[in-house]
Every structure is written in C-alpha cells, then in structure tokens.
Design a protein around this motif. Structure first.
Motif, short mmCIF file in Angstrom:
data_model
loop_
_atom_site.label_atom_id
_atom_site.label_comp_id
_atom_site.label_asym_id
_atom_site.label_seq_id
_atom_site.Cartn_x
_atom_site.Cartn_y
_atom_site.Cartn_z
N UNK A 1 3.09 48.11 31.27
CA UNK A 1 3.17 48.94 30.17
C UNK A 1 3.84 48.60 28.98
N UNK A 2 3.40 48.83 27.81
CA UNK A 2 3.83 48.44 26.66
C UNK A 2 4.85 49.27 26.19
N UNK A 3 5.96 48.54 25.52
CA UNK A 3 6.90 49.27 24.89
C UNK A 3 6.40 49.94 23.45
N UNK A 4 6.90 51.33 23.15
CA UNK A 4 6.30 51.80 22.15
C UNK A 4 7.44 52.83 21.68
N UNK A 5 7.55 52.44 20.19
CA UNK A 5 8.48 53.47 19.35
C UNK A 5 7.63 53.66 18.13
N UNK A 6 8.20 54.95 17.42
CA UNK A 6 7.67 55.27 16.51
C UNK A 6 8.34 56.48 15.63
N UNK A 7 8.29 56.78 14.21
CA UNK A 7 9.14 57.59 13.72
C UNK A 7 8.06 58.76 13.19
N UNK A 8 6.94 58.40 12.39
CA UNK A 8 6.12 59.57 11.95
C UNK A 8 4.89 59.17 12.32
N UNK A 9 4.08 60.05 13.04
CA UNK A 9 2.78 59.76 13.74
C UNK A 9 1.76 60.83 13.57
N UNK A 10 0.45 60.46 13.07
CA UNK A 10 -0.53 61.25 12.99
C UNK A 10 -1.12 61.33 14.57
N UNK A 11 -1.26 62.68 15.24
CA UNK A 11 -2.01 62.50 16.36
C UNK A 11 -3.21 63.17 16.22
N UNK A 12 -4.33 62.42 16.69
CA UNK A 12 -5.62 62.99 16.55
C UNK A 12 -5.88 63.57 17.90
N UNK A 13 -6.53 64.69 18.14
CA UNK A 13 -6.89 65.24 19.24
C UNK A 13 -8.41 65.56 19.23
N UNK A 14 -9.26 65.15 20.03
CA UNK A 14 -10.68 65.71 19.91
C UNK A 14 -10.95 66.73 20.54
N UNK A 15 -12.41 67.05 20.25
CA UNK A 15 -12.91 68.25 20.96
C UNK A 15 -12.97 68.44 22.40
N UNK A 16 -13.00 67.31 23.15
CA UNK A 16 -13.28 67.28 24.55
C UNK A 16 -11.89 67.74 25.03
N UNK A 17 -11.03 67.71 24.38
CA UNK A 17 -9.36 68.20 25.05
C UNK A 17 -9.26 69.64 24.56
N UNK A 18 -9.94 70.09 23.22
CA UNK A 18 -9.46 71.57 22.77
C UNK A 18 -10.51 72.32 23.51
N UNK A 19 -11.69 71.83 23.43
CA UNK A 19 -12.87 72.78 24.25
C UNK A 19 -13.60 71.98 25.20
N UNK A 20 -12.92 71.86 26.26
CA UNK A 20 -13.47 70.87 27.35
C UNK A 20 -14.89 71.19 27.56
N UNK A 21 -14.98 72.56 27.76
CA UNK A 21 -16.20 73.14 28.07
C UNK A 21 -17.43 73.30 27.17
N UNK A 22 -17.05 72.89 25.78
CA UNK A 22 -17.87 72.74 24.77
C UNK A 22 -18.24 74.14 23.98
N UNK A 244 7.09 59.68 25.78
CA UNK A 244 8.49 60.18 25.38
C UNK A 244 9.65 59.15 25.79
N UNK A 245 9.14 58.39 26.96
CA UNK A 245 10.21 57.31 27.30
C UNK A 245 10.03 56.10 26.75
N UNK A 246 9.04 56.11 25.53
CA UNK A 246 8.96 54.91 24.92
C UNK A 246 7.99 53.95 25.88
N UNK A 247 6.98 54.41 26.58
CA UNK A 247 6.26 53.54 27.34
C UNK A 247 4.96 53.83 26.84
N UNK A 248 4.00 52.99 26.77
CA UNK A 248 2.57 53.23 26.26
C UNK A 248 1.54 53.06 27.45
N UNK A 249 0.89 54.05 27.88
CA UNK A 249 -0.09 53.91 29.00
C UNK A 249 -1.47 54.23 27.96
N UNK A 250 -2.10 52.88 27.54
CA UNK A 250 -3.34 52.92 26.69
C UNK A 250 -3.56 51.53 26.05
#
Ligand code: GLU
Length: 365
Positions: A1-22, A244-250
C-alpha cells in the motif's frame, strides 16, 4: 500500500456508483464515501465533489423504447440532477451546493474567475460543492464530455492538491483485468506517457479498459500541474477506511511538476485555441529569452478566425512556442501584422494596446 496525504481534494464519483442499476439514484455505494467525506472534513481537509449520474438517475423517469435522442437525454439530466443532489444531501448535515458547468464556462476568463470565487466561498462556509456538467444546455462540441476531465478542470480551478477518481475498478492494471486474471494493479505511476496510455487502449482510441482513457487524460492534466491523482474502487468501503488512515489502495499518479499559477493552468489546459500566429525569429527570441509580449512587428502570418479575448497559439515555423489571449481579432491582425505598435491606431482607427498578446496572458508550452 502507498502512503497518501492530501489537504484539498476533488473527488469524482461516476454514474456506476450513483445509479448502479442505471435507472435511479441509489445509496448503495455512497455511504462509505459520504462517511469518508465527513471524517476528512472533520480533520480539517477540504472536499469538492464532481458527481455524475444525472442522466442515469433520470433515465427511469422518461420512458423511451429506442436509443434516447439528445433532447430526451437532456430531459433525463434535468430530472436526474435534482434526484442526484437530493441523494447526496441525505448523507450530510452541512449544505450541499450545486454547480453546473459547461466547457464554455471554463473557457471564459470572467466565468472562470466567478467559478473559482464561488468555490472558495462555499469552502469557506463549510458547504460541499457538488459539480456536474450542465447536460441540459451543453451538447457535443460545447461539452467537456466526461466527468473525469471535468473533475480535472475543477481541481485546476479550485487549486486542489489532489484528484480522487472513484471508479468501479481497483485502479490501473498492467493488462486488461477482465480478459486476463494475471493482470497486476499498478500502484504508482511516475509519469503518464504513451506506454501508460497504451494500457487504456491508446490515446486515440475510445476502447479503454472500463473508461480508463478519460481517467488517464484527467490524471495527465492534473499531474502536469502538480496535482496528485488517484484511481480507487469506490464500491469498496475498505478503500475509504484505508484512505482515512493515509493508505492508498489503488493507483497513484505522481505529480510531475509543481503547481503553477491558476492563470497559467487555465490558459494551458482549459482553453481551446481558435487560431495561430506565426512569428519571426526576433519575436521568438524576445518571447523565449526575454519574457516579452508579442508585438505586431514580430508577426508573419495569422490563421483561423477569432475575436479579441480568445486563445491563440504562437508558433515559430512549425513549432508552437506559446499560447495566449489575443487582444485583437484575426481580421485586425491581418491588417497590423508586421507593423510597428505606434501604427496600430492609424491602421485600425483604434488601439487596444501595443501588444497583440500581453505577456501576462501568455504561457509557454
Ligand atoms: N454528466 C453526466 C451525467 O451526470 C456524466 C458524464 C460522465 O459520467 O462522464 O450523467
């Protein structure tokens, strides 16, 4: 896992998460993400959401038995957008703010500044800005077209340090994971080059591994401006616990430059060029070595049709050296090219200034 810190983020959420059944909004994948947003804000971090899903959410409300027309899709977006906003609002105690943007809004300096100021005020007032493309008014060439790139533009405008792309895949793989079980997740990318684009089916191809192409374009825009970008699987709650623990899975795309000033970013990435000015060797040296403005005397040729305030490329022979905002239209420039600045007024009957492209409005490319 990679250590990951940030202060101001843009979070992009795709349609498959918002409306998974379309067909309608769902909270299925949003709970852990919403918890992550709330907890991050409690740690003093700042979040801007770029949320897709208006068309998918509105689809169930407009019955069509064929492939929807543009107008039908715009109607779906108009209905779905309010549902999508309502869906997000359910998760938060703080206000959610809607920003609907088009390519034009990002392209126009005045509107760009307004967007930037609004975002700043919203963050100052602890609201959660939620950005989407204004799908009801923008079609085809007027569109950014996809929310990965829209999120990248938003990160540039908001001067974020991080772009988090929440997808339905774990990140970027060295092979197509759907076709090859041996495929490995790439944990970190130092630089996005052709070999990386090739993993998404190539820069010119529309066939990516799950829409990876636009994600790489977004990551490229951001990392070139010093904004780290990550792709994570937004369907997995443990991904957000780790973040949230500062670890990146991705996959982490590391910044390849320091963050430039916002005007430079806007000029370089957001603005489409409407024409080109070919300059002589003297003007080339003045621009590259002396930080000078472009004067009419250094111009050899003008191509394209443009108005004052539009973006143009500045080229020497076949090489584009800079991009900037022209103070004169292409018609005016045809008349004043090669002339001294003191002659502008007598030739045109007016003058907007001695430079064709002022140095403050120019960025080297
Ligand atoms: N703006 C589109 C929507 O809200 C989504 C575009 C995209 O997913 O890239 O439906």
């Amino acid at each position: 896992m990679t250590t990951f810190t940030w202060q101001r983020a843009v979070i992009k959420v795709g349609s498959t998460l918002i409306a998974p059944d379309g067909a309608q909004c769902s909270g299925r994948y949003l709970l852990s993400l919403a918890r992550f947003i709330t907890a991050s804000r409690e740690q003093g971090k700042e979040v801007i959401l770029v949320s897709s899903g208006s068309v998918a959410a509105g689809r169930g409300k407009i019955k069509v038995h064929h492939r929807p027309s543009i107008a039908e899709k715009q109607a779906m977006a108009a209905i779905g957008q309010t549902q999508m906003m309502a869906n997000w609002s359910r998760f938060f105690d703080f206000p959610c703010a809607q920003l609907l943007l088009t390519y034009d809004d990002l392209h126009n300096r005045t509107r760009y500044v307004n967007i930037k100021n609004t975002l700043r005020e919203l963050l100052n007032h602890q609201a959660l800005p939620i950005v989407n493309e204004n799908d009801t008014v923008a079609i085809n060439e007027l569109k950014v077209g996809d929310n990965d790139n829209l999120a990248a533009y938003t990160a540039l405008i908001a001067q974020a340090d991080t772009l988090i792309i929440c997808s339905d895949v774990d990140g970027l793989f060295d092979q197509n994971p759907q076709q090859n079980p041996e495929a490995n997740l790439i944990q970190a990318v130092e630089k996005i080059d052709e070999s990386i684009f090739a993993l998404a089916g190539g820069a010119g191809s529309a066939v990516g591994t799950g829409g990876m192409l636009t994600k790489l374009q977004a990551a490229q825009k951001c990392t070139q401006s010093g904004i780290q970008t990550v792709i994570v699987n937004g369907q997995k709650g443990e991904v957000f616990d780790a973040l949230l623990d500062g670890q990146l899975q991705g996959t982490l795309f590391k910044p390849v430059a320091s963050r430039e000033n916002s005007r430079g970013q806007w000029l370089k990435h957001t603005l489409k060029s409407s024409g080109k000015i070919i300059i002589d060797a003297g003007a080339k040296t003045a621009i590259l070595s002396k930080g000078a403005s472009l004067l009419p005397s250094g111009m050899l040729e003008v191509s394209g049709s443009f108005n004052p305030g539009e973006a143009v490329q500045i080229a020497y022979q076949d090489h584009v050296l800079a991009k900037g905002l022209t103070l004169y239209s292409s018609t005016d420039l045809e008349q004043i090219k090669g002339k001294r600045s003191s002659e502008i007024e007598s030739v045109l009957g007016y003058s907007y200034g001695e430079a064709v492209v002022h140095r403050d409005d120019m960025v080297l490319v």
